[in-house]
Structure formats: structure tokens, C-alpha cells
Design an enzyme around this catalytic site. Structure first.
Site, PDB file in Angstrom:
ATOM      1  CG  ASP A  63      16.440  28.151  26.209  1.00 31.78           C
ATOM      2  OD1 ASP A  63      16.703  27.051  25.710  1.00 31.78           O
ATOM      3  OD2 ASP A  63      17.237  28.788  26.918  1.00 31.78           O
ATOM      4  CG  LEU A  64      15.133  23.804  30.941  1.00 30.24           C
ATOM      5  CD1 LEU A  64      13.849  23.986  31.745  1.00 30.24           C
ATOM      6  CD2 LEU A  64      15.480  22.309  30.853  1.00 30.24           C
ATOM      7  CG  ASP A  65      19.757  24.304  30.395  1.00 26.52           C
ATOM      8  OD1 ASP A  65      19.063  23.920  31.333  1.00 26.52           O
ATOM      9  OD2 ASP A  65      20.469  23.545  29.722  1.00 26.52           O
ATOM     10  CE  LYS A  74      17.235  26.118  21.440  1.00 28.15           C
ATOM     11  NZ  LYS A  74      17.146  26.416  22.881  1.00 28.15           N
ATOM     12  CE  LYS A 104      25.141  31.228  30.031  1.00 25.99           C
ATOM     13  NZ  LYS A 104      24.939  32.538  30.647  1.00 25.99           N
ATOM     14  CB  THR A 142      20.633  24.078  34.249  1.00 24.96           C
ATOM     15  OG1 THR A 142      19.902  24.677  33.200  1.00 24.96           O
ATOM     16  CG2 THR A 142      19.704  23.317  35.158  1.00 24.96           C
ATOM     17  CB  SER A 161      15.172  22.816  26.031  1.00 26.97           C
ATOM     18  OG  SER A 161      16.411  22.450  26.568  1.00 26.97           O
ATOM     19  CB  ALA A 162      19.822  22.604  22.962  1.00 25.53           C
ATOM     20  CD  GLU A 218      16.978  30.299  23.268  1.00 31.08           C
ATOM     21  OE1 GLU A 218      17.912  30.687  23.979  1.00 31.08           O
ATOM     22  OE2 GLU A 218      16.846  29.120  22.926  1.00 31.08           O
ATOM     23  CG  ASP A 219      19.765  31.536  28.017  1.00 29.70           C
ATOM     24  OD1 ASP A 219      19.201  30.699  27.292  1.00 29.70           O
ATOM     25  OD2 ASP A 219      20.811  31.295  28.647  1.00 29.70           O
TER      26      ASP A 219
END
Ligand code: B16
Ligand code: MG
Length: 217
Positions: free
Chosen positions: A9-11, A145, A45, A17, A114-115, A169-170
Site C-alpha cells: 500500500d502507499l499512504d 478496499k 485511511k 501522506t 493503492s487507492a 497495509e496500514d
């Protein structure tokens, strides 16, 4: 040996971010005449931009016309883009590079899942593009997601069966998405929040080579 596919995942996993998303949403909320707290931001998130605005308007008890809704989406994103303008490598979260380099050294396929529709420019700013064989972001998916779509597309593009994929994932919705995809979910964050994940680490500094080696087996 079967290859394992690694999906990030990114953020909140690669860069933080979330704080910039928060500032941009808070500005919009304030303009509309209400407060938006850090706690409420937790709900955002892993959630798509459109869905975030729907939740924000529910919080503020505001009804919007189609035209206003679209305008506020654009306004929030413009504010967010100006906040991330100055991002550079210093914003990569601790030991993310260590893990990416470890996986590269072992020739493992790596994807972004990522979303965010801003994922590519962010990866470019923090100079991580070269690590990713595949990038699946908010511009490629129809279902958000916890739907597994984003991770299933990533697995397909990596050429790795979902059951052989690992997801970092966070977000609660992201862990659910990974589980729904039949992948091994690894939560990055708080154990009590990410209780559905197979493993949870506060951050990548807590993940040692022994654990990473186990993932390759
Ligand atoms: P954008 P991730 C998600 O990214 C964020 O967690 C979420 O807060 C944000 O609303 C969403 O991306 C959409 O982002 O407005 O840039 O398209 O965690 O899935 O990498
Ligand atoms: Mg995230």
C-alpha cells in the site's frame, strides 16, 4: 521455488501522506463551517477520495448538489497536491528502503496496490519508481478496499497466484481487502486496530531479516 509477490500500500506504509490528506480535508471542512478531527481522519485511511467526501459531508451534516460535490473533490485534491509538492526521499518511512532492497536482492516481484489516484507522482517525488514492477492505483480500480480488486489486479499483473502474495497495509479496509483476496496480510501500525491481519508490525524497523526470509519460503 514458487515466487512470492509482494504488494505495498502507499499512504501510511511507504510514506505518511495521511497528514497531508488530513490538512486538505480539514481546510474544506472549515470552509464549510465545521471541525474535522485527526480521530475522524482515521476513517479516511485506505478509502477513496469520493467516499471520503461523502463521509466528510455526513460529519458536517451537509447536503451537496452534484456540481458542488465535484467542485469540492477538485478543490480538496488541488490543496492536497500543493501540500505534497515539496515531498522528497526524506519522507520515506523508516526501513521501507531496507525491505524493498532486500526483496530486490532476492529477485522478488513487487507491486504497489493503492487507492490513491496520486500514487505515481508521489512515487516519483520520493524516487521509488524503480523498485516497482507493477503499479495499481486508484485510476485502475472500480471497487474500493475492502474489495480485493486492487490486490487481485496487482497479483495478475505480477503473474503470481493470489495465495502466493503478501500485502503490507496500514488500513483496516486494506487488511480486509488482502484477506478477501486470499493473500497473506501484514499490518503496519497498531495491533489493536489491525487485529484482522495475519502479522502486525508497528513499522518496518521491527521487521527483521529472519521474518523476511520466512516470507520467501
Ligand atoms: P487520492 P492508500 C489512500 O491511499 C489513502 O489512504 C486515503 O486516505 C485516500 O483518500 C485515498 O488513497 C485516495 O487518495 O485522493 O490521492 O486519490 O492508503 O490506499 O495508498
Ligand atoms: Mg494506506
Amino acid at each position: 521455488m514458487n515466487k512470492t509477490g509482494f504488494i505495498f500500500d502507499l499512504d501510511g506504509v511507504i510514506v505518511d501522506t495521511a497528514k497531508y490528506h488530513y490538512l486538505a480535508w480539514r481546510k474544506l471542512a472549515n470552509e464549510l463551517g465545521f471541525e474535522f478531527t485527526q480521530e475522524q481522519n482515521e476513517l479516511f485511511k485506505g478509502v477513496s477520495r469520493k467516499r471520503c467526501l461523502e463521509i466528510l459531508l455526513e460529519i458536517g451534516n451537509i447536503k451537496a448538489s452534484q456540481e458542488q460535490f465535484s467542485r469540492w473533490l477538485v478543490e480538496k485534491n488541488e490543496d492536497y497536491l500543493s501540500l505534497i509538492e515539496e515531498m522528497d526521499e526524506s519522507e520515506i518511512l523508516p526501513d521501507v528502503l531496507k525491505v524493498l532492497q532486500f526483496l530486490k536482492k532476492h529477485n522478488m516481484p513487487i507491486a504497489l496496490g493503492s487507492a490513491s489516484k496520486n500514487a505515481r507522482p508521489i512515487l516519483e517525488k520520493v524516487k521509488l519508481m524503480d523498485y516497482f514492477d507493477v503499479i495499481v492505483d486508484g485510476t485502475h480500480v472500480a471497487k474500493a478496499k475492502p474489495d480485493p480488486e486492487v490486490f487481485l489486479i496487482a497479483a495478475k499483473q505480477l503473474g503470481v497466484p493470489p495465495k502466493d502474495c503478501v500485502v503490507f497495509e496500514d488500513a483496516v479496509a486494506g487488511i480486509e481487502a488482502a484477506n478477501n483476496a486470499g493473500m497473506l496480510s501484514i499490518g503496519i501500525g497498531e495491533e489493536k486496530v489491525l487485529s484482522e491481519a495475519k502479522f502486525v508490525f508497528t513499522n518496518f524497523t521491527k521487521m527483521d531479516d529472519k521474518f523476511l526470509n520466512r516470507l520467501l519460503e
